[in-house]
Write a protein that holds these residues in place. Structure first.
Motif, PDB file in Angstrom:
ATOM      1  N   PHE A  20       0.835  -1.201   0.000  1.00 10.98           N
ATOM      2  CA  PHE A  20       0.000   0.000   0.000  1.00 10.98           C
ATOM      3  C   PHE A  20       0.872   1.254   0.000  1.00 10.98           C
ATOM      4  N   ASP A  21       1.835   1.317   0.910  1.00 10.76           N
ATOM      5  CA  ASP A  21       2.700   2.492   1.025  1.00 10.76           C
ATOM      6  C   ASP A  21       3.494   2.745  -0.251  1.00 10.76           C
ATOM      7  N   MET A  22       3.976   1.681  -0.885  1.00 10.05           N
ATOM      8  CA  MET A  22       4.761   1.828  -2.103  1.00 10.05           C
ATOM      9  C   MET A  22       3.934   2.501  -3.202  1.00 10.05           C
ATOM     10  N   ILE A  23       2.694   2.079  -3.365  1.00  3.57           N
ATOM     11  CA  ILE A  23       1.828   2.661  -4.392  1.00  3.57           C
ATOM     12  C   ILE A  23       1.374   4.053  -3.967  1.00  3.57           C
ATOM     13  N   TYR A  24       0.948   4.195  -2.728  1.00  2.00           N
ATOM     14  CA  TYR A  24       0.446   5.474  -2.212  1.00  2.00           C
ATOM     15  C   TYR A  24       1.494   6.579  -2.350  1.00  2.00           C
ATOM     16  N   ASN A  25       2.734   6.274  -2.054  1.00  2.00           N
ATOM     17  CA  ASN A  25       3.803   7.268  -2.100  1.00  2.00           C
ATOM     18  C   ASN A  25       4.120   7.747  -3.513  1.00  2.00           C
ATOM     19  N   GLU A  26       3.672   7.027  -4.523  1.00  2.00           N
ATOM     20  CA  GLU A  26       3.879   7.438  -5.907  1.00  2.00           C
ATOM     21  C   GLU A  26       2.751   8.330  -6.430  1.00  2.00           C
ATOM     22  N   LEU A  27       1.679   8.472  -5.664  1.00  2.00           N
ATOM     23  CA  LEU A  27       0.528   9.259  -6.100  1.00  2.00           C
ATOM     24  C   LEU A  27       0.769  10.748  -5.910  1.00  2.00           C
ATOM     25  N   ASP A  28       0.070  11.552  -6.714  1.00  2.00           N
ATOM     26  CA  ASP A  28       0.131  12.994  -6.478  1.00  2.00           C
ATOM     27  C   ASP A  28      -0.834  13.350  -5.348  1.00  2.00           C
ATOM     28  N   ILE A  29      -0.794  14.572  -4.912  1.00  2.00           N
ATOM     29  CA  ILE A  29      -1.564  15.007  -3.744  1.00  2.00           C
ATOM     30  C   ILE A  29      -3.071  14.836  -3.949  1.00  2.00           C
ATOM     31  N   TYR A  30      -3.540  15.032  -5.156  1.00  2.00           N
ATOM     32  CA  TYR A  30      -4.976  14.929  -5.433  1.00  2.00           C
ATOM     33  C   TYR A  30      -5.445  13.476  -5.361  1.00  2.00           C
ATOM     34  N   ARG A  32      -3.898  11.156  -3.644  1.00  2.00           N
ATOM     35  CA  ARG A  32      -3.783  10.774  -2.225  1.00  2.00           C
ATOM     36  C   ARG A  32      -5.021  11.218  -1.450  1.00  2.00           C
ATOM     37  N   ASP A  33      -5.529  12.409  -1.751  1.00  2.00           N
ATOM     38  CA  ASP A  33      -6.749  12.883  -1.089  1.00  2.00           C
ATOM     39  C   ASP A  33      -7.920  11.948  -1.359  1.00  2.00           C
ATOM     40  N   GLU A  34      -8.043  11.472  -2.593  1.00  2.00           N
ATOM     41  CA  GLU A  34      -9.130  10.544  -2.927  1.00  2.00           C
ATOM     42  C   GLU A  34      -8.975   9.225  -2.183  1.00  2.00           C
ATOM     43  N   VAL A  35      -7.756   8.737  -2.092  1.00  2.00           N
ATOM     44  CA  VAL A  35      -7.511   7.494  -1.353  1.00  2.00           C
ATOM     45  C   VAL A  35      -7.801   7.711   0.133  1.00  2.00           C
ATOM     46  N   ASP A  36      -7.364   8.832   0.680  1.00  2.00           N
ATOM     47  CA  ASP A  36      -7.635   9.140   2.086  1.00  2.00           C
ATOM     48  C   ASP A  36      -9.131   9.186   2.364  1.00  2.00           C
ATOM     49  N   ASP A  37      -9.898   9.780   1.455  1.00  2.00           N
ATOM     50  CA  ASP A  37     -11.358   9.818   1.606  1.00  2.00           C
ATOM     51  C   ASP A  37     -11.946   8.412   1.574  1.00  2.00           C
ATOM     52  N   ALA A  38     -11.438   7.576   0.699  1.00  2.00           N
ATOM     53  CA  ALA A  38     -11.926   6.198   0.604  1.00  2.00           C
ATOM     54  C   ALA A  38     -11.601   5.415   1.875  1.00  2.00           C
ATOM     55  N   ILE A  39     -10.425   5.662   2.442  1.00  2.00           N
ATOM     56  CA  ILE A  39     -10.048   4.990   3.682  1.00  2.00           C
ATOM     57  C   ILE A  39     -10.987   5.416   4.808  1.00  2.00           C
TER      58      ILE A  39
END
Length: 56
Positions: A20-30, A32-39
């Motif tokens: 998860f961290d490996m993929i998440y860290n490659e995302l842009d801020i926008y 990441r915000d969508e993933v954070d909302d989904a979490i």
């Protein structure tokens, strides 16, 4: 298959922390915000209360 925000969101309950961290860290801020909302939505549903982390 490219692993992106949609992949993370679809597999929240299946990925180990390292993957998860490996993929998440490659995302842009926008993304990441969508993933954070989904979490947050995932946690709200799992706990059964959208206010589980509030002080009220």
């Amino acid at each position: 298959m490219k692993k992106d925000k949609d992949y993370l969101i679809a597999h929240l309950d299946e990925l180990n922390e390292e993957e998860f961290d490996m993929i998440y860290n490659e995302l842009d801020i926008y993304d990441r915000d969508e993933v954070d909302d989904a979490i947050r939505e995932f946690a709200d549903q799992a706990i059964g209360d959208e206010h589980w982390d509030s002080d009220n």
